[in-house]
Design an enzyme around this catalytic site. Structure first.
Site, PDB file in Angstrom:
ATOM      1  N   ASP A  63      59.086  30.696  33.432  1.00  0.00           N
ATOM      2  CA  ASP A  63      58.185  29.541  33.310  1.00  0.00           C
ATOM      3  C   ASP A  63      57.576  29.534  31.914  1.00  0.00           C
ATOM      4  O   ASP A  63      56.965  30.517  31.489  1.00  0.00           O
ATOM      5  CB  ASP A  63      57.064  29.645  34.347  1.00  0.00           C
ATOM      6  CG  ASP A  63      56.124  28.453  34.261  1.00  0.00           C
ATOM      7  OD1 ASP A  63      56.419  27.430  34.904  1.00  0.00           O
ATOM      8  OD2 ASP A  63      55.113  28.534  33.528  1.00  0.00           O
ATOM      9  N   TYR A  68      52.419  27.175  25.044  1.00  0.00           N
ATOM     10  CA  TYR A  68      52.264  28.636  25.022  1.00  0.00           C
ATOM     11  C   TYR A  68      52.676  29.266  23.691  1.00  0.00           C
ATOM     12  O   TYR A  68      52.329  30.410  23.408  1.00  0.00           O
ATOM     13  CB  TYR A  68      53.057  29.301  26.162  1.00  0.00           C
ATOM     14  CG  TYR A  68      52.691  28.815  27.543  1.00  0.00           C
ATOM     15  CD1 TYR A  68      51.472  28.206  27.791  1.00  0.00           C
ATOM     16  CD2 TYR A  68      53.583  28.961  28.605  1.00  0.00           C
ATOM     17  CE1 TYR A  68      51.145  27.742  29.058  1.00  0.00           C
ATOM     18  CE2 TYR A  68      53.261  28.508  29.866  1.00  0.00           C
ATOM     19  CZ  TYR A  68      52.039  27.891  30.083  1.00  0.00           C
ATOM     20  OH  TYR A  68      51.728  27.441  31.339  1.00  0.00           O
ATOM     21  N   LYS A  97      57.141  22.442  29.920  1.00  0.00           N
ATOM     22  CA  LYS A  97      56.122  21.428  30.259  1.00  0.00           C
ATOM     23  C   LYS A  97      55.777  20.587  29.042  1.00  0.00           C
ATOM     24  O   LYS A  97      55.894  21.060  27.903  1.00  0.00           O
ATOM     25  CB  LYS A  97      54.848  22.111  30.780  1.00  0.00           C
ATOM     26  CG  LYS A  97      55.104  23.171  31.826  1.00  0.00           C
ATOM     27  CD  LYS A  97      53.843  23.763  32.412  1.00  0.00           C
ATOM     28  CE  LYS A  97      54.168  24.985  33.256  1.00  0.00           C
ATOM     29  NZ  LYS A  97      54.209  26.244  32.504  1.00  0.00           N
ATOM     30  N   HIS A 128      52.272  18.754  32.023  1.00  0.00           N
ATOM     31  CA  HIS A 128      51.410  19.943  32.090  1.00  0.00           C
ATOM     32  C   HIS A 128      50.040  19.638  32.710  1.00  0.00           C
ATOM     33  O   HIS A 128      49.535  20.406  33.533  1.00  0.00           O
ATOM     34  CB  HIS A 128      51.253  20.526  30.676  1.00  0.00           C
ATOM     35  CG  HIS A 128      51.005  21.992  30.644  1.00  0.00           C
ATOM     36  ND1 HIS A 128      51.488  22.823  29.666  1.00  0.00           N
ATOM     37  CD2 HIS A 128      50.301  22.793  31.475  1.00  0.00           C
ATOM     38  CE1 HIS A 128      51.096  24.059  29.895  1.00  0.00           C
ATOM     39  NE2 HIS A 128      50.372  24.073  30.988  1.00  0.00           N
TER      40      HIS A 128
HETATM   41  P1  NDP Z   1      48.487  35.974  36.063  1.00  0.00           P
HETATM   42  O1  NDP Z   1      47.578  35.577  37.175  1.00  0.00           O
HETATM   43  O2  NDP Z   1      49.927  36.085  36.303  1.00  0.00           O
HETATM   44  O3  NDP Z   1      47.919  37.340  35.473  1.00  0.00           O
HETATM   45  C1  NDP Z   1      48.472  37.912  34.325  1.00  0.00           C
HETATM   46  C2  NDP Z   1      47.651  39.126  33.907  1.00  0.00           C
HETATM   47  O4  NDP Z   1      47.583  40.052  34.976  1.00  0.00           O
HETATM   48  C3  NDP Z   1      48.293  39.847  32.732  1.00  0.00           C
HETATM   49  O5  NDP Z   1      47.258  40.123  31.807  1.00  0.00           O
HETATM   50  C4  NDP Z   1      48.831  41.135  33.350  1.00  0.00           C
HETATM   51  O6  NDP Z   1      48.734  42.212  32.440  1.00  0.00           O
HETATM   52  C5  NDP Z   1      47.854  41.347  34.485  1.00  0.00           C
HETATM   53  N1  NDP Z   1      48.400  42.154  35.582  1.00  0.00           N
HETATM   54  C6  NDP Z   1      49.390  41.833  36.449  1.00  0.00           C
HETATM   55  N2  NDP Z   1      49.577  42.833  37.335  1.00  0.00           N
HETATM   56  C7  NDP Z   1      48.684  43.804  37.017  1.00  0.00           C
HETATM   57  C8  NDP Z   1      48.369  45.087  37.551  1.00  0.00           C
HETATM   58  N3  NDP Z   1      49.029  45.566  38.600  1.00  0.00           N
HETATM   59  N4  NDP Z   1      47.381  45.797  36.960  1.00  0.00           N
HETATM   60  C9  NDP Z   1      46.707  45.324  35.895  1.00  0.00           C
HETATM   61  N5  NDP Z   1      46.959  44.121  35.343  1.00  0.00           N
HETATM   62  C10 NDP Z   1      47.926  43.372  35.899  1.00  0.00           C
HETATM   63  O7  NDP Z   1      48.196  35.022  34.788  1.00  0.00           O
HETATM   64  P2  NDP Z   1      48.529  33.652  34.138  1.00  0.00           P
HETATM   65  O8  NDP Z   1      47.235  32.922  34.062  1.00  0.00           O
HETATM   66  O9  NDP Z   1      49.261  33.899  32.899  1.00  0.00           O
HETATM   67  O10 NDP Z   1      49.462  32.840  35.159  1.00  0.00           O
HETATM   68  C11 NDP Z   1      50.848  33.083  35.269  1.00  0.00           C
HETATM   69  C12 NDP Z   1      51.690  32.007  34.593  1.00  0.00           C
HETATM   70  O11 NDP Z   1      51.409  30.719  35.138  1.00  0.00           O
HETATM   71  C13 NDP Z   1      51.420  31.797  33.103  1.00  0.00           C
HETATM   72  O12 NDP Z   1      51.894  32.848  32.314  1.00  0.00           O
HETATM   73  C14 NDP Z   1      52.080  30.463  32.876  1.00  0.00           C
HETATM   74  O13 NDP Z   1      53.481  30.606  32.815  1.00  0.00           O
HETATM   75  C15 NDP Z   1      51.634  29.714  34.141  1.00  0.00           C
HETATM   76  N6  NDP Z   1      50.374  28.946  33.970  1.00  0.00           N
HETATM   77  C16 NDP Z   1      50.439  27.569  34.094  1.00  0.00           C
HETATM   78  C17 NDP Z   1      49.311  26.794  33.949  1.00  0.00           C
HETATM   79  C18 NDP Z   1      49.416  25.310  34.072  1.00  0.00           C
HETATM   80  O14 NDP Z   1      48.458  24.605  33.691  1.00  0.00           O
HETATM   81  N7  NDP Z   1      50.498  24.782  34.581  1.00  0.00           N
HETATM   82  C19 NDP Z   1      47.988  27.385  33.680  1.00  0.00           C
HETATM   83  C20 NDP Z   1      48.010  28.833  33.638  1.00  0.00           C
HETATM   84  C21 NDP Z   1      49.163  29.561  33.786  1.00  0.00           C
HETATM   85  P3  NDP Z   1      50.043  43.014  31.901  1.00  0.00           P
HETATM   86  O15 NDP Z   1      50.627  42.161  30.832  1.00  0.00           O
HETATM   87  O16 NDP Z   1      49.449  44.281  31.407  1.00  0.00           O
HETATM   88  O17 NDP Z   1      50.950  43.202  33.083  1.00  0.00           O
END
Ligand code: NDP
Length: 346
Positions: A63, A68, A97, A128
């Protein structure tokens, strides 16, 4: 019963997209995709994350979005993966998006994304946000070549985000529809929306110019923001949901909730497993983000067979104390958002 029967890997599960584009066969989407909204200072790491997700994690869904700033790195990753010959373009599902600065130039936005991704088509393009932003060139950008627009323009005096509320946000979706319905245009297979609440979906679906139901509505969904009413509405209309910020975004606060910690103990698995399995169990696609290569290789694959009671208990977290993690200032006109997060003028 073999282990794989009782616990299939998430990488073996696909959902079917409602497809009313004439001439296009049945479309399926892998239920787990890698999110790539990497922090801007770590954007280059997205390349290795994508390679690991595909080659070690077995994920087949990525995605991304123009906004981004990671599409170039994803493009490099895909070229590297394809060059090894084991995974082909048609094995993957790639979503991008159209950001609100391109609200009336969806075609141009798609071209920029395809060039950066080094692809000739994407599987899904989403609008988006149901918003229109003015096109303001970044300082130093002289407007030659591809214009460099400020992603989230703000008024320099008031600091308020600049949203063109008099413009029609449905324009973007209508442009996507024209692209997907044009038999000579092969850049996009499916179209959908993101951050659409029920009222906005009703407006879209009742517009006489709309012929294609959005395949997907991508919104924040996690235990604190279960979106039960929206999910029921989308289900009735045949619109699949994708859950963004499943872990509550940076810092993964969802994984610290006592109910999630308890369930992880009960099933002897990780909190990621619980959240991902909860969403899949609700029929929702999920796109966790990570730049941690070990996590990407191992932590998004384990499907836990949660009970109805577990799912209800997780839903109760957000019913009792709802909390939206993504609540940007520019979105405050959209029902459900308060705009509490000050967005940088990226
Ligand atoms: P997530 O909810 O997926 O969380 C990501 C964070 O969680 C990262 O910093 C990751 O760190 C951390 N994490 C995951 N597992 C663990 C763990 N077990 N322990 C500690 N830390 C952990 O975040 P997003 O807000 O990025 O949402 C996911 C995706 O959704 C985005 O990347 C994007 O593609 C999409 N998105 C779309 C939007 C829209 O408007 N359409 C808005 C927001 C997001 P680490 O890197 O260390 O694993």
């Amino acid at each position: 019963m073999s282990k794989s029967q009782s616990h299939p890997s998430t990488t073996e599960i696909y959902f079917t997209l409602k497809n009313n584009v004439p001439g296009l066969g049945s479309q399926i989407i892998p239920v787990v995709g890698l999110g790539t909204a990497s922090p801007s200072d770590r954007a280059p790491e997205t390349k290795e994350a994508v390679i690991t997700a595909i080659e070690k994690g077995g994920l087949r869904h990525i995605d991304t979005a123009w906004f981004y700033g990671t599409e170039k790195f994803i493009g490099e990753a895909l070229q590297e993966v394809f060059s090894r010959g084991k995974v082909k373009r048609e094995d993957l599902f790639i979503t991008t998006k159209v950001w609100p600065v391109y609200w009336d130039n969806a075609s141009e936005s798609i071209d920029i994304s395809l060039k950066d991704l080094q692809l000739d088509y994407v599987d899904l393009v989403l609008q988006h946000w149901p918003l229109c932003f003015p096109k303001i060139l970044k300082p130093g950008s002289n407007g030659n070549g591809v214009p460099q627009y400020i992603g989230v323009p703000h008024d320099s005096e008031t600091g308020e985000p600049l949203v063109e509320s008099e413009k029609d946000y449905l324009t973007t979706y209508k442009q996507l529809q024209s692209i997907v319905l044009d038999p000579r245009d092969h850049r996009v297979k499916n179209i959908g929306v993101s951050n659409y609440p029920i009222g906005y979906l009703n407006k879209l679906l009742s517009d006489p110019d709309i012929k294609i139901t959005p395949a997907i509505n991508q919104v924040e969904i996690n235990p604190q923001c279960p979106q039960l009413e929206l999910a029921e509405f989308c289900h009735e209309k045949g619109i699949l949901m994708t859950a963004y910020s499943p872990m509550g975004s940076s810092g993964a606060p969802i994984l610290k909730l006592p109910e999630i910690v308890e369930l992880a103990k009960k099933y002897n698995c990780s909190g990621n497993d619980i959240v991902i399995s909860y969403l899949i169990r609700r029929g929702i696609v999920v796109i966790p983000r990570s730049l941690n290569l070990q996590r990407i290789a191992k932590d998004f694959q384990n499907y836990i067979l949660l009970t109805d009671e577990d799912v209800d208990n997780i839903n109760q977290i957000g019913i009792k104390t709802p909390f939206r993690h993504i609540d940007e200032d520019f979105a405050k006109s959209i029902p459900g958002f308060t705009g509490r997060t000050k967005t940088k003028a990226t």
